[in-house]
Design an enzyme around this catalytic site. Structure first.
Site, short mmCIF file in Angstrom:
data_model
loop_
_atom_site.label_atom_id
_atom_site.label_comp_id
_atom_site.label_asym_id
_atom_site.label_seq_id
_atom_site.Cartn_x
_atom_site.Cartn_y
_atom_site.Cartn_z
N PHE A 130 12.79 47.50 93.45
CA PHE A 130 11.64 46.70 93.89
C PHE A 130 11.53 45.36 93.17
O PHE A 130 10.59 44.60 93.43
CB PHE A 130 10.33 47.49 93.72
N ARG A 149 -5.94 49.65 80.21
CA ARG A 149 -5.15 50.47 81.14
C ARG A 149 -6.05 51.49 81.85
O ARG A 149 -5.92 51.69 83.06
CB ARG A 149 -4.02 51.21 80.40
N THR A 187 -1.24 52.66 88.76
CA THR A 187 -0.50 51.57 89.42
C THR A 187 -0.62 51.65 90.93
O THR A 187 -0.77 50.64 91.61
CB THR A 187 0.99 51.62 89.00
N ARG A 226 -8.38 49.15 90.30
CA ARG A 226 -7.48 49.46 91.41
C ARG A 226 -8.08 50.51 92.34
O ARG A 226 -7.90 50.44 93.56
CB ARG A 226 -6.13 49.92 90.88
N ASN A 236 -1.89 45.43 93.94
CA ASN A 236 -2.84 46.31 93.27
C ASN A 236 -3.78 45.55 92.33
O ASN A 236 -4.23 46.06 91.33
CB ASN A 236 -2.12 47.44 92.53
N HIS A 295 -2.39 43.25 86.72
CA HIS A 295 -1.34 43.76 85.84
C HIS A 295 -1.93 43.81 84.44
O HIS A 295 -2.68 42.91 84.06
CB HIS A 295 -0.11 42.83 85.83
#
EC number: 2.7.4.6
Length: 141
Positions: A59, A87, A93, A104, A114, A117
């Site tokens: 990807f 996080r 993710t 998210r 999403n 980061h």
């Protein structure tokens, strides 16, 4: 508790959808400090360096294309256990699997688009920070 810094980037989809303020508000409401922030458009070279840990993954090309498709807002966030706190705040993710109440989980249905980061470790923060910022951009307060 250890005071840490971490990187949080609002991706092009988050910028396009007008979610910068939402992300900043969540960071501030959590009691974390933003010590650097800027809007930028990543070049292909910067994007490839930023995501170099994924260079050999299938990807990688799509990821670089997406992150360079529009502006991003990058911020350095500081606070107790900032890496793990951020996080948890952003969620899984894959937006379809992210818990409601996370960034998210509330705003994404995609694994690529999403919204944000965030660095996944203090070591990742150091590497990612050097790609997007310089020490002189940190504002101590």
């Amino acid at each position: 508790m250890a005071v840490q810094r971490t990187l949080l980037v609002v991706k092009p989809d988050g910028v396009e959808r007008g979610l910068i303020g939402e992300v900043v508000s969540r960071v501030e409401r959590k009691g974390l400090k933003i010590v650097a922030m800027k809007m930028m458009r990543l070049t292909r070279e910067k994007a490839e360096e930023f995501y170099s840990v994924h260079r050999d993954k299938p990807f990688f090309g799509e990821l670089v294309e997406f992150i360079t498709s529009g502006p991003v807002v990058a911020m350095v966030v500081e606070g107790d256990e900032a890496v793990s706190v951020v996080r948890l705040m952003i969620g899984s993710t894959d937006g379809r699997k992210a818990a409601p109440g996370t960034i998210r989980g509330d705003f994404s249905l995609d694994i690529m688009k999403n919204i944000v980061h965030a660095s996944d470790s203090p070591e990742s923060f150091e590497r990612e920070f050097r790609v997007l910022f310089s020490e002189s951009e940190i504002v101590e307060w």
